[in-house]
Design a protein around this motif. Structure first.
Motif, PDB file in Angstrom:
ATOM      1  N   TYR A  68       0.853  -1.190   0.000  1.00  0.00           N
ATOM      2  CA  TYR A  68       0.000   0.000   0.000  1.00  0.00           C
ATOM      3  C   TYR A  68       0.887   1.236   0.000  1.00  0.00           C
ATOM      4  N   ILE A  69       0.783   2.015  -1.047  1.00  0.00           N
ATOM      5  CA  ILE A  69       1.615   3.199  -1.184  1.00  0.00           C
ATOM      6  C   ILE A  69       0.747   4.422  -0.889  1.00  0.00           C
ATOM      7  N   VAL A 109     -10.468   9.233  -8.918  1.00  0.00           N
ATOM      8  CA  VAL A 109      -9.527   8.279  -8.315  1.00  0.00           C
ATOM      9  C   VAL A 109      -9.112   7.229  -9.352  1.00  0.00           C
ATOM     10  N   ALA A 110     -10.064   6.799 -10.166  1.00  0.00           N
ATOM     11  CA  ALA A 110      -9.744   5.812 -11.206  1.00  0.00           C
ATOM     12  C   ALA A 110      -8.676   6.357 -12.151  1.00  0.00           C
ATOM     13  N   LEU A 111      -8.785   7.619 -12.489  1.00  0.00           N
ATOM     14  CA  LEU A 111      -7.795   8.221 -13.398  1.00  0.00           C
ATOM     15  C   LEU A 111      -6.455   8.458 -12.710  1.00  0.00           C
ATOM     16  N   THR A 112      -6.478   8.982 -11.479  1.00  0.00           N
ATOM     17  CA  THR A 112      -5.219   9.332 -10.809  1.00  0.00           C
ATOM     18  C   THR A 112      -4.506   8.136 -10.190  1.00  0.00           C
ATOM     19  N   ALA A 168      -8.597   7.872  -2.426  1.00  0.00           N
ATOM     20  CA  ALA A 168      -8.373   6.449  -2.151  1.00  0.00           C
ATOM     21  C   ALA A 168      -7.483   6.247  -0.930  1.00  0.00           C
ATOM     22  N   GLY A 169      -6.583   7.184  -0.659  1.00  0.00           N
ATOM     23  CA  GLY A 169      -5.684   7.067   0.484  1.00  0.00           C
ATOM     24  C   GLY A 169      -4.406   6.309   0.177  1.00  0.00           C
ATOM     25  N   ASN A 170      -4.506   5.266  -0.652  1.00  0.00           N
ATOM     26  CA  ASN A 170      -3.343   4.446  -1.004  1.00  0.00           C
ATOM     27  C   ASN A 170      -3.428   3.992  -2.456  1.00  0.00           C
TER      28      ASN A 170
END
Length: 182
Positions: free
Chosen positions: A26-27, A141-144, A33-35
């Motif tokens: 988990y980065i 979030v899906a894109l980033t 998303a947080g990670n």
């Protein structure tokens, strides 16, 4: 289940557990998303190498790890943290099987991409359905996070799966050469 399939499932499961327990999978990123994650890679590799059942089991390990290590409320919901992860290795397997006759390297890459995107779409879709985020935030979030994770999944999966398959091929050719010389 063959001995090989069991051993590979155990090794990839151990990697998934290690990535989860150490949090190396988990980065942390400053998004909703947080990670960002690489936790889905063992499930993808397991699905491609040993079938949908192995991919499903490793996806379950990823989901449970995500649930147990949740730092944001949406991943404390098993419908968001666990259920979508079951499909990562399954999608990777079926896409690989469908494409491998044309070009095996392309099949591995596309399967890794689709397995990763399956994780992104199903997790974010479930989070939006469960009202943890809006559909607009989920798309952002899906894109980033999702697209970069998918690119990383393609690179790492191609490297691991092709190396693994080359090891098997070189071992077989050595045995054949030894058998021929006798």
């Amino acid at each position: 289940m063959t001995v090989r399939r069991i051993v590979i499932a155990i090794v990839l499961s151990a990697i998934a557990i290690l990535l989860g327990v150490t949090r190396l999978g988990y980065i942390p990123v400053p998004t909703a998303a947080g990670n960002a994650t690489i936790m889905h890679l063992p499930a993808i590799i397991g699905g491609i190498m040993e079938g949908w059942g192995v991919g499903l089991i490793i996806g379950l390990i990823f989901g449970v790890s995500s649930f147990l290590n949740a730092t944001v409320p949406l991943f404390k919901d098993p419908l968001v943290a666990i259920l979508p992860r079951l499909f990562i290795g399954v999608v990777a397997y079926f896409s690989y099987v469908a494409l491998k006759r044309k070009n095996e390297y392309m099949a591995v890459g596309v399967s890794a991409f689709l397995g990763s995107i399956t994780n992104t779409i199903l997790v974010l879709g479930m989070a939006a359905l469960r009202n943890y985020m809006t559909w607009g935030v989920a798309a952002g979030v899906a894109l980033t996070n999702g697209l970069p994770e998918a690119v990383v999944a393609v690179i790492i999966t191609l490297a691991v799966v092709t190396a693994w398959k080359q090891i098997g091929k070189s071992k077989k050719s050595k045995i054949s050469d030894e058998e021929i010389s006798q």
